[in-house]
Design a protein around this motif. Structure first.
Motif, PDB file in Angstrom:
ATOM      1  N   ALA A  68       6.462 -18.355   5.075  1.00  0.00           N
ATOM      2  CA  ALA A  68       5.802 -18.241   3.764  1.00  0.00           C
ATOM      3  C   ALA A  68       5.600 -16.766   3.422  1.00  0.00           C
ATOM      4  O   ALA A  68       5.865 -16.328   2.293  1.00  0.00           O
ATOM      5  N   TRP A  69       5.144 -15.979   4.398  1.00  0.00           N
ATOM      6  CA  TRP A  69       4.924 -14.546   4.164  1.00  0.00           C
ATOM      7  C   TRP A  69       6.234 -13.829   3.848  1.00  0.00           C
ATOM      8  O   TRP A  69       6.255 -12.878   3.075  1.00  0.00           O
ATOM      9  N   ARG A  70       7.325 -14.303   4.439  1.00  0.00           N
ATOM     10  CA  ARG A  70       8.641 -13.693   4.188  1.00  0.00           C
ATOM     11  C   ARG A  70       8.996 -13.747   2.702  1.00  0.00           C
ATOM     12  O   ARG A  70       9.711 -12.869   2.173  1.00  0.00           O
ATOM     13  N   LEU A  71       8.448 -14.758   2.014  1.00  0.00           N
ATOM     14  CA  LEU A  71       8.755 -14.946   0.591  1.00  0.00           C
ATOM     15  C   LEU A  71       7.648 -14.397  -0.315  1.00  0.00           C
ATOM     16  O   LEU A  71       7.700 -14.580  -1.528  1.00  0.00           O
ATOM     17  N   GLY A  72       6.658 -13.738   0.264  1.00  0.00           N
ATOM     18  CA  GLY A  72       5.541 -13.243  -0.535  1.00  0.00           C
ATOM     19  C   GLY A  72       4.537 -14.324  -0.878  1.00  0.00           C
ATOM     20  O   GLY A  72       3.688 -14.142  -1.755  1.00  0.00           O
ATOM     21  N   ALA A  73       4.628 -15.467  -0.183  1.00  0.00           N
ATOM     22  CA  ALA A  73       3.721 -16.590  -0.416  1.00  0.00           C
ATOM     23  C   ALA A  73       2.579 -16.546   0.595  1.00  0.00           C
ATOM     24  O   ALA A  73       2.604 -15.776   1.560  1.00  0.00           O
ATOM     25  N   ALA A  74       1.591 -17.390   0.369  1.00  0.00           N
ATOM     26  CA  ALA A  74       0.481 -17.552   1.303  1.00  0.00           C
ATOM     27  C   ALA A  74       0.642 -18.874   2.028  1.00  0.00           C
ATOM     28  O   ALA A  74       1.384 -19.762   1.597  1.00  0.00           O
ATOM     29  N   ALA A  75      -0.080 -19.015   3.141  1.00  0.00           N
ATOM     30  CA  ALA A  75      -0.077 -20.269   3.887  1.00  0.00           C
ATOM     31  C   ALA A  75      -1.505 -20.762   4.035  1.00  0.00           C
ATOM     32  O   ALA A  75      -2.442 -19.965   4.176  1.00  0.00           O
ATOM     33  N   THR A  76      -1.674 -22.080   3.995  1.00  0.00           N
ATOM     34  CA  THR A  76      -2.970 -22.675   4.293  1.00  0.00           C
ATOM     35  C   THR A  76      -2.774 -23.653   5.438  1.00  0.00           C
ATOM     36  O   THR A  76      -2.133 -24.694   5.286  1.00  0.00           O
ATOM     37  N   PRO A  77      -3.266 -23.318   6.635  1.00  0.00           N
ATOM     38  CA  PRO A  77      -3.131 -24.230   7.772  1.00  0.00           C
ATOM     39  C   PRO A  77      -4.137 -25.364   7.660  1.00  0.00           C
ATOM     40  O   PRO A  77      -5.314 -25.146   7.387  1.00  0.00           O
ATOM     41  N   GLY A 123       3.463 -15.515  -4.604  1.00  0.00           N
ATOM     42  CA  GLY A 123       2.297 -16.127  -5.232  1.00  0.00           C
ATOM     43  C   GLY A 123       2.140 -17.612  -4.951  1.00  0.00           C
ATOM     44  O   GLY A 123       1.111 -18.200  -5.304  1.00  0.00           O
ATOM     45  N   SER A 124       3.137 -18.238  -4.323  1.00  0.00           N
ATOM     46  CA  SER A 124       3.027 -19.654  -3.978  1.00  0.00           C
ATOM     47  C   SER A 124       2.120 -19.845  -2.766  1.00  0.00           C
ATOM     48  O   SER A 124       1.762 -18.892  -2.077  1.00  0.00           O
ATOM     49  N   VAL A 125       1.802 -21.112  -2.490  1.00  0.00           N
ATOM     50  CA  VAL A 125       1.058 -21.475  -1.289  1.00  0.00           C
ATOM     51  C   VAL A 125       1.808 -22.583  -0.567  1.00  0.00           C
ATOM     52  O   VAL A 125       2.254 -23.552  -1.191  1.00  0.00           O
ATOM     53  N   ARG A 132       3.382  -7.202   0.872  1.00  0.00           N
ATOM     54  CA  ARG A 132       2.478  -6.121   0.473  1.00  0.00           C
ATOM     55  C   ARG A 132       1.064  -6.387   0.988  1.00  0.00           C
ATOM     56  O   ARG A 132       0.659  -7.526   1.185  1.00  0.00           O
ATOM     57  N   HIS A 133       0.321  -5.306   1.169  1.00  0.00           N
ATOM     58  CA  HIS A 133      -1.035  -5.432   1.669  1.00  0.00           C
ATOM     59  C   HIS A 133      -1.901  -6.293   0.751  1.00  0.00           C
ATOM     60  O   HIS A 133      -2.781  -7.022   1.221  1.00  0.00           O
ATOM     61  N   GLU A 134      -1.651  -6.209  -0.539  1.00  0.00           N
ATOM     62  CA  GLU A 134      -2.498  -6.955  -1.481  1.00  0.00           C
ATOM     63  C   GLU A 134      -2.087  -8.409  -1.629  1.00  0.00           C
ATOM     64  O   GLU A 134      -2.756  -9.198  -2.300  1.00  0.00           O
ATOM     65  N   ASP A 135      -0.967  -8.823  -1.000  1.00  0.00           N
ATOM     66  CA  ASP A 135      -0.525 -10.214  -1.089  1.00  0.00           C
ATOM     67  C   ASP A 135      -1.492 -11.132  -0.353  1.00  0.00           C
ATOM     68  O   ASP A 135      -1.911 -10.835   0.777  1.00  0.00           O
ATOM     69  N   LEU A 136      -1.827 -12.249  -0.969  1.00  0.00           N
ATOM     70  CA  LEU A 136      -2.609 -13.267  -0.283  1.00  0.00           C
ATOM     71  C   LEU A 136      -1.790 -13.799   0.888  1.00  0.00           C
ATOM     72  O   LEU A 136      -0.625 -14.178   0.718  1.00  0.00           O
ATOM     73  N   VAL A 138     -11.120 -19.684   2.104  1.00  0.00           N
ATOM     74  CA  VAL A 138     -11.367 -18.255   2.295  1.00  0.00           C
ATOM     75  C   VAL A 138     -10.052 -17.515   2.088  1.00  0.00           C
ATOM     76  O   VAL A 138      -9.068 -17.769   2.776  1.00  0.00           O
ATOM     77  N   MET A 139     -10.031 -16.585   1.115  1.00  0.00           N
ATOM     78  CA  MET A 139      -8.816 -15.845   0.780  1.00  0.00           C
ATOM     79  C   MET A 139      -8.723 -14.577   1.631  1.00  0.00           C
ATOM     80  O   MET A 139      -9.543 -13.664   1.496  1.00  0.00           O
ATOM     81  N   LEU A 140      -7.714 -14.535   2.482  1.00  0.00           N
ATOM     82  CA  LEU A 140      -7.461 -13.369   3.323  1.00  0.00           C
ATOM     83  C   LEU A 140      -6.096 -12.792   2.958  1.00  0.00           C
ATOM     84  O   LEU A 140      -5.092 -13.516   2.976  1.00  0.00           O
ATOM     85  N   ASP A 141      -6.063 -11.510   2.606  1.00  0.00           N
ATOM     86  CA  ASP A 141      -4.782 -10.899   2.267  1.00  0.00           C
ATOM     87  C   ASP A 141      -4.227 -10.149   3.472  1.00  0.00           C
ATOM     88  O   ASP A 141      -4.846 -10.093   4.546  1.00  0.00           O
TER      89      ASP A 141
END
Length: 500
Positions: free
Chosen positions: A71-80, A51-53, A137-141, A157-160
């Motif tokens: 970031a994805w490895r931890l279930g987090a999202a990334a913002t470039p 859930g982090s960014v 997971r597919h639903e993870d941001l 723009v939120m892409l999961d």
């Protein structure tokens, strides 16, 4: 959908295969996975979790890709984050995304007041510290990609992962990618095109990626000759620079089996010139960030229809909608709307704008288009770019197409300028091909032979180059600002001094 673009979802047989490289390093699939694991450990120590960014503000280099996947490895999202943004602009994105960690160039680089890791301090080897088992997971941001902000403050723009999985699968299938493919990445990695088309689709197929830090026409061709990539994706401006090189500049581009042109409209003349000069197949596509990049592409191997951006990718539905919300038949002009698993979750913390953009279960693109009987899409223009002259709708793209038919025009853009009588009139900005010259009166006569009188630009401004936004598109808001400034009431000149 299996998220096979993730290192922990790949079979061990990929370990020794070449994966990613830049000017300073060359990693196998196992080497890239090790770097991801090491960075994920370091991120976790700074509080990154599900859930982090994580904000990543770097130029094109392998560490940018490592940081996204860590970031994805931890279930987090990334913002470039675009690395050339000012501190004010970057801090806005970092704060709006509520990033808990920033990976940047080091001391003095923007961090939004958050914890930062300098790229040179990014961990390269895992220490064996505790990490949860991968559970993406597919639903993870997955990504927060910020729009260019041409109509206000940039929107996230939120892409999961479901969006990304759909897009990479669709693109890999459309491009017929295999483990033998090698992508040369030249577009900026803060944009979804470079992330999804060049990086993730290639990795999904088991191919390899070479990352360029910057584009220089001659050096780009020399790199193709040296590295022997099989494809690349670029914007019209890049292709325009390539075909404008002197005929004496020759490099072996025979390894390239196709290239993609997208992100902005390209003229038929440019597409033909690229194919004629370099010999590889050039396919034009269309999409937007809110659709995780791609929606249409001219089929690889044909049939191509010049003047169109191809047909819908498998799994997506494309339609033309009228102002009343009704879908229009073949051949009628209206707004391009999209459905599919690639359509974004929405805009971060902007429920009203999300509702407008996703109204009725369709992604409303804001583009005006026409579908033909074979499902090929022709983009007419942006709705917001339309010029209303005395009640008549004028589409800048039609006027730009006429300008591009002049052999000395390298770049062209048409915008509306305020007018006391007609409300708006078309004004053109053009840049000449290298070594060429342009005459405004000659260009107006050229347009007059191709367009009805009301479509001929009332003024044509010749410039050395046209302004570009960070993605490489011609920056029409900047050109509109020039027009508006020119039309603004001028302060009265000061009275001449008198002597006594």
């Amino acid at each position: 959908m299996s998220l096979d673009y993730l290192p922990w979802a790949r079979p061990e047989s990929f370990d020794a295969l070449p994966c990613v490289r830049d000017e300073h390093q060359d990693l196998t699939y196992a080497g890239f996975a090790e770097r991801v694991e090491a960075a994920a450990e370091q991120f976790a120590e700074h509080g990154v979790g599900r859930g982090s960014v994580v904000a990543v503000m770097l130029p094109n280099r392998v560490e940018l890709l490592v940081s996204l996947v860590a970031a994805w490895r931890l279930g987090a999202a990334a913002t470039p984050v675009n690395p050339v943004l000012t501190a004010h602009e970057a801090d806005y994105q970092i704060t709006d995304a509520d990033a808990v960690l920033v990976v940047n160039a080091g001391p003095g680089a923007p961090d939004g007041g958050r914890t930062a890791i300098a790229v040179d301090e990014l961990r390269r080897t895992p220490t064996g510290g505790p990490l949860p088992a991968p559970d993406t997971r597919h639903e993870d941001l997955a990504l927060l990609v910020y729009t260019s902000g041409s109509t206000g403050r940039p929107k996230g723009v939120m892409l999961d992962h479901a969006n990304i999985d759909a897009m990479t699968s669709q693109m890999a299938a459309a491009m017929k990618l295999t483990g033998d493919d090698h992508c040369l990445l030249v577009l900026p990695l803060f944009h979804v095109n470079a992330i999804c088309v060049s990086f993730l689709s290639t990795i999904l197929a088991g191919g390899q990626l070479s990352v360029l830090g910057r584009f220089h026409p001659e050096r780009f061709l020399a790199t193709i000759e040296e590295l022997r990539p099989t494809f690349f994706s670029a914007v019209p401006t890049i292709y325009a620079h390539l075909v404008s090189l002197p005929e004496t500049v020759r490099h072996d581009t025979s390894s390239v089996r196709f290239a993609i042109c997208g992100a902005a409209p390209a003229s038929k003349e440019l597409l033909t010139a690229v194919t004629d000069r370099f010999g590889f197949e050039l396919i034009e596509g269309y999409g937007l960030t809110e659709g995780t990049c791609g929606t249409t592409v001219n089929p690889l191997g044909g049939p191509h229809k010049l003047g169109t951006v191809g047909t819908a990718l498998p799994g997506q539905r494309l339609a033309i909608m009228g102002p009343d919300g009704e879908l229009l038949p073949v051949g009628e002009r209206g707004e391009v709307v999209i459905q599919g698993p690639n359509v974004m979750r929405g805009y971060l913390n902007r429920p009203e704008e999300t509702a407008r953009t996703l109204d009725g279960g369709w992604l409303h693109t804001g583009d005006v288009g026409v579908l033909d009987e074979d499902g090929y899409l022709r983009i007419v223009d942006r709705i917001k770019d339309m010029i209303i002259r005395g009640g008549e709708n004028l589409y800048p793209k039609e006027i730009e197409t006429a300008l591009y038919e002049h052999p000395a025009v390298l770049e062209a853009a048409v915008v509306g300028a305020p007018h006391e009588v007609y409300g708006e009139v078309p004004v053109a900005y053009v840049a000449p091909a290298p070594g060429g010259t342009l005459d405004a009166d000659e260009l107006r006569a050229h347009c007059a032979g191709r367009l009805t009188k009301i479509k001929v630009p009332v003024a044509i401004h010749v410039r050395d180059a046209l302004p570009k936004n960070p993605v490489g598109k011609i920056d029409k808001p900047a050109l509109r600002a020039l027009n508006n400034a020119a039309a603004a009431p001028q302060a009265p000149a000061p009275a001449p001094a008198t002597s006594h």
